[in-house]
Design a protein around this motif. Structure first.
Motif, PDB file in Angstrom:
ATOM      1  N   ASN A  75      -2.009  53.570  41.417  1.00 57.81           N
ATOM      2  CA  ASN A  75      -0.632  53.303  42.486  1.00 57.81           C
ATOM      3  C   ASN A  75      -0.928  51.965  43.122  1.00 57.81           C
ATOM      4  N   LEU A  76       0.232  51.352  43.282  1.00 54.74           N
ATOM      5  CA  LEU A  76       0.129  49.865  43.734  1.00 54.74           C
ATOM      6  C   LEU A  76      -0.056  50.048  45.308  1.00 54.74           C
ATOM      7  N   LEU A  77      -1.111  49.324  45.540  1.00 52.96           N
ATOM      8  CA  LEU A  77      -1.524  49.220  47.088  1.00 52.96           C
ATOM      9  C   LEU A  77      -0.476  47.855  47.682  1.00 52.96           C
ATOM     10  N   GLN A  78       0.373  48.182  48.627  1.00 51.15           N
ATOM     11  CA  GLN A  78       1.421  47.345  49.102  1.00 51.15           C
ATOM     12  C   GLN A  78       0.756  46.608  50.242  1.00 51.15           C
ATOM     13  N   GLU A  79       1.166  45.324  50.253  1.00 45.56           N
ATOM     14  CA  GLU A  79       0.783  44.393  51.178  1.00 45.56           C
ATOM     15  C   GLU A  79       2.179  43.768  51.564  1.00 45.56           C
ATOM     16  N   GLU A  80       1.833  42.746  52.612  1.00 43.19           N
ATOM     17  CA  GLU A  80       3.175  42.041  53.199  1.00 43.19           C
ATOM     18  C   GLU A  80       3.947  41.270  51.942  1.00 43.19           C
ATOM     19  N   ASP A  81       3.253  40.486  51.170  1.00 42.61           N
ATOM     20  CA  ASP A  81       3.841  39.770  50.142  1.00 42.61           C
ATOM     21  C   ASP A  81       4.031  40.209  48.777  1.00 42.61           C
ATOM     22  N   THR A  82       3.556  41.826  48.510  1.00 40.02           N
ATOM     23  CA  THR A  82       3.480  42.529  47.456  1.00 40.02           C
ATOM     24  C   THR A  82       5.030  42.451  46.821  1.00 40.02           C
ATOM     25  N   PRO A  83       6.010  42.894  47.553  1.00 42.88           N
ATOM     26  CA  PRO A  83       7.365  42.709  47.089  1.00 42.88           C
ATOM     27  C   PRO A  83       7.900  41.686  46.216  1.00 42.88           C
ATOM     28  N   GLN A  84       7.221  40.230  47.077  1.00 45.14           N
ATOM     29  CA  GLN A  84       7.594  39.200  46.241  1.00 45.14           C
ATOM     30  C   GLN A  84       6.970  38.783  44.730  1.00 45.14           C
ATOM     31  N   LEU A  85       6.138  39.675  44.407  1.00 47.84           N
ATOM     32  CA  LEU A  85       5.546  39.600  43.199  1.00 47.84           C
ATOM     33  C   LEU A  85       6.473  39.880  42.073  1.00 47.84           C
ATOM     34  N   PRO A  86       6.451  39.217  40.872  1.00 49.61           N
ATOM     35  CA  PRO A  86       7.327  39.579  39.759  1.00 49.61           C
ATOM     36  C   PRO A  86       7.031  40.939  39.090  1.00 49.61           C
ATOM     37  N   THR A  87       8.131  41.501  38.725  1.00 51.39           N
ATOM     38  CA  THR A  87       8.012  43.228  38.194  1.00 51.39           C
ATOM     39  C   THR A  87       6.940  43.103  37.316  1.00 51.39           C
ATOM     40  N   ALA A  88       7.010  42.315  36.324  1.00 51.11           N
ATOM     41  CA  ALA A  88       6.023  42.339  35.111  1.00 51.11           C
ATOM     42  C   ALA A  88       4.765  42.250  35.636  1.00 51.11           C
ATOM     43  N   PHE A  89       4.404  41.402  36.474  1.00 53.07           N
ATOM     44  CA  PHE A  89       2.994  41.468  36.905  1.00 53.07           C
ATOM     45  C   PHE A  89       2.471  42.703  37.545  1.00 53.07           C
ATOM     46  N   LEU A  90       3.473  43.762  37.933  1.00 54.15           N
ATOM     47  CA  LEU A  90       2.836  44.741  39.087  1.00 54.15           C
ATOM     48  C   LEU A  90       2.770  45.806  38.052  1.00 54.15           C
ATOM     49  N   ASP A  91       3.087  45.643  36.539  1.00 55.26           N
ATOM     50  CA  ASP A  91       2.636  46.553  35.727  1.00 55.26           C
ATOM     51  C   ASP A  91       1.299  47.313  35.671  1.00 55.26           C
ATOM     52  N   THR A  92       1.380  48.537  35.357  1.00 56.42           N
ATOM     53  CA  THR A  92      -0.146  49.199  35.711  1.00 56.42           C
ATOM     54  C   THR A  92      -0.919  49.221  34.560  1.00 56.42           C
ATOM     55  N   SER A  93      -0.653  48.858  33.254  1.00 55.31           N
ATOM     56  CA  SER A  93      -1.173  48.763  32.166  1.00 55.31           C
ATOM     57  C   SER A  93      -2.740  48.060  32.195  1.00 55.31           C
ATOM     58  N   LEU A  94      -2.750  46.786  32.712  1.00 59.56           N
ATOM     59  CA  LEU A  94      -4.001  46.225  32.887  1.00 59.56           C
ATOM     60  C   LEU A  94      -5.027  46.865  33.789  1.00 59.56           C
ATOM     61  N   ALA A  95      -4.322  47.372  35.054  1.00 61.73           N
ATOM     62  CA  ALA A  95      -5.277  48.103  35.873  1.00 61.73           C
ATOM     63  C   ALA A  95      -5.669  49.208  35.218  1.00 61.73           C
ATOM     64  N   LEU A  96      -5.150  50.028  34.412  1.00 62.18           N
ATOM     65  CA  LEU A  96      -5.651  51.280  33.819  1.00 62.18           C
ATOM     66  C   LEU A  96      -6.871  50.820  32.825  1.00 62.18           C
ATOM     67  N   LYS A  97      -6.564  49.696  31.928  1.00 59.91           N
ATOM     68  CA  LYS A  97      -7.377  49.550  31.152  1.00 59.91           C
ATOM     69  C   LYS A  97      -8.707  48.875  31.897  1.00 59.91           C
ATOM     70  N   ALA A  98      -8.580  48.292  32.979  1.00 56.90           N
ATOM     71  CA  ALA A  98      -9.736  47.691  33.675  1.00 56.90           C
ATOM     72  C   ALA A  98     -10.565  48.732  34.332  1.00 56.90           C
ATOM     73  N   MET A  99      -9.810  50.011  34.775  1.00 55.80           N
ATOM     74  CA  MET A  99     -10.660  51.262  35.301  1.00 55.80           C
ATOM     75  C   MET A  99     -11.143  51.855  34.030  1.00 55.80           C
ATOM     76  N   GLN A 100     -10.934  51.673  33.012  1.00 54.43           N
ATOM     77  CA  GLN A 100     -11.499  52.375  31.658  1.00 54.43           C
ATOM     78  C   GLN A 100     -12.739  51.408  31.113  1.00 54.43           C
ATOM     79  N   ASN A 101     -12.542  50.220  30.979  1.00 57.41           N
ATOM     80  CA  ASN A 101     -13.400  49.427  30.462  1.00 57.41           C
ATOM     81  C   ASN A 101     -14.137  48.356  31.425  1.00 57.41           C
TER      82      ASN A 101
END
Length: 474
Positions: free
Chosen positions: A115-141
């Motif tokens: 789940n994305l942890l929201q901060e003040e500048d998080t909504p300004q980030l590009p949508t594609a960057f907030l995709d969870t695929s890389l985060a899931l791979k990092a928590m596996q590998n």
């Protein structure tokens, strides 16, 4: 004053003159092969250079970005665990060494459920960057990386995700993903790739043109030597024919009074006649080949009926076939015509018929069949003789090549017959092909461009040649 011919027309006239020179086809093939070899070697060198340069520049441009992203992610993970565990992504974006400060660093944090942890500048980030695929791979590998296309001004973004290990060391508290735009680097790589293709293409075109010119210059001595060789063969063959004819005639005159000779002397004279005949045939064949190669052989351009050619050829070999005990059969169409020299075409046919009879079994048969195949006239000469092993078929037609040298020499062969037949076929824009099975027979296919033809006939409409052309050996 007449206008001078343009460069284009002079070049065309030069090519036409070159194409009519002796051995033009041979040297054109050599020139083309040399050019292809030169161009291939240069192409391999250019490809190796281009690939090395491209990936070297790619590594030079992108590896510092990846190294700095890894450093930033590790710094963020340390702040997450020690300084601000409740606000893991609250640390400021630090400018990385070697990059301008206004070039933003993108940071996003995810909990152990991705789940994305929201901060003040998080909504300004590009949508594609907030995709969870890389985060899931990092928590596996433990870590993951990749380049994503965010669109807009950032374009391509190089991302690195690092898993945040939990206290037990077996699970992850979450993952931090950092990224940086590499659009300028990708643009530079695209320009380099375009330049490599453009320069490589222009270089290859220049190499082909230059290769054709240089190979032509390199083959000038070879062409001169070949022309001198052909001239020597033609002159020597021509000069040998007269003394050989006189030698044979003198020996035959002496043999007329053989009754008063010693038997051994008569045998020697018979050997002289036989060898002189063989050498005369060899000289004639060499002269014919030299003239065909040089293009100096006089050639008529007449509309010739294959029916007439076949009848004339069979008529000339009937006695030879009777002597060998060979049956001659012919199935010919009277509507097939070609444009060429009837004497040369008959000579090519005689070569094929002579081989079919000479290398046949006693009591065997030779069949001639004419047909129209793909608007080309075809003469097929088939026999049920000794056949030819498959490994020798590619070499047949080479000068002085004989499958069984001892047997060919005993039969009076010189190894030039098929070369002459193939040269005659080539000079008429045709071809000669041989098919054979050992102990079953051989089939020679002489194909020539058809001058004209009537609608295709059925098998029942073939003309069967009457005797004495169709001959049954007695």
């Amino acid at each position: 004053m007449k206008n001078e011919p343009s460069l284009f027309w002079r070049f065309r006239r030069y090519l036409h003159r070159q194409s009519r020179e002796p051995g033009a086809a041979l040297f054109s093939g050599l020139r083309l092969r040399l050019t292809l070899w030169y161009s291939s070697v240069l192409a391999i060198a250019l490809i190796f250079f281009g690939v090395t340069l491209y990936f070297g520049v790619q590594q030079l441009l992108l590896s510092p970005v990846s190294d700095d992203l890894i450093s930033r992610a590790q710094h963020g993970a340390q702040e997450w665990l020690t300084i601000s565990p409740d606000h893991p992504c609250s640390m400021p974006s630090l400018p990385l060494s070697g990059y301008v400060p206004h070039d933003p660093i993108l940071i996003a944090c995810f909990d152990q459920s991705a789940n994305l942890l929201q901060e003040e500048d998080t909504p300004q980030l590009p949508t594609a960057f907030l995709d969870t695929s890389l985060a899931l791979k990092a928590m596996q590998n433990g870590s993951a990386s990749g380049i994503i296309d965010t669109g807009g001004p950032l374009g391509q973004v190089d991302c690195y995700a690092l898993g945040i290990p939990g206290p037990d060391g077996k699970s992850y508290l979450g993952a931090i993903v950092v990224g940086k735009s590499v659009q300028p680097q990708e643009t530079a790589l695209s320009i380099i790739l375009t330049l490599l293709f453009a320069v490589g293409g222009v270089t290859m075109i220049g190499a082909v043109i230059g290769g054709l010119f240089l190979s032509h210059r390199a083959l000038v001595p070879a062409r001169l030597a070949w022309n001198n060789q052909q001239r020597f063969i033609a002159d020597a063959s021509h000069e040998l024919r007269t003394p050989l004819t006189l030698l044979r005639a003198d020996a035959e005159v002496l043999l007329r009074s053989r009754k008063g000779m010693d038997p051994e002397d008569a045998e020697l004279l018979e050997d002289i006649v036989t060898e002189a005949s063989h050498m005369t045939t060899l000289a004639n064949n060499m002269l014919t080949l030299a003239r065909l190669d040089a293009g100096s052989q006089h050639r008529e351009h007449e509309v010739v009926s294959l029916d007439t050619i076949v009848q004339a050829g069979l008529r000339r070999v009937t006695a030879f076939a009777d002597q060998k005990g060979i049956t001659l059969q012919a199935e010919v169409r009277d509507d097939l015509r070609v444009i060429g020299d009837p004497l040369l075409l008959e000579q090519a046919l005689l070569v094929l018929l002579d081989n079919a009879i000479k290398y046949n079994h006693a009591g065997g048969s030779v069949t001639i069949h004419t047909s129209l195949v793909d608007q080309r006239a075809q003469i097929a000469i088939s026999d049920n003789g000794i056949g030819i092993p498959a490994e020798h078929l590619p070499n047949l037609g080479e000068r002085f090549y004989r499958v069984d040298k001892a047997r060919s020499r005993a039969a009076g062969g010189t190894g030039l017959g098929l070369s002459i037949a193939r040269s005659i076929a080539t000079s008429h824009d045709g071809s000669l092909r041989l098919e054979s099975t050992p102990h079953e027979g051989t089939r020679a296919l002489l194909t020539l461009p058809a001058a004209s033809s009537t609608p295709r006939q059925t098998d029942s409409e073939f003309q069967i040649l009457p005797p004495p052309i169709q001959s049954q050996a007695k």
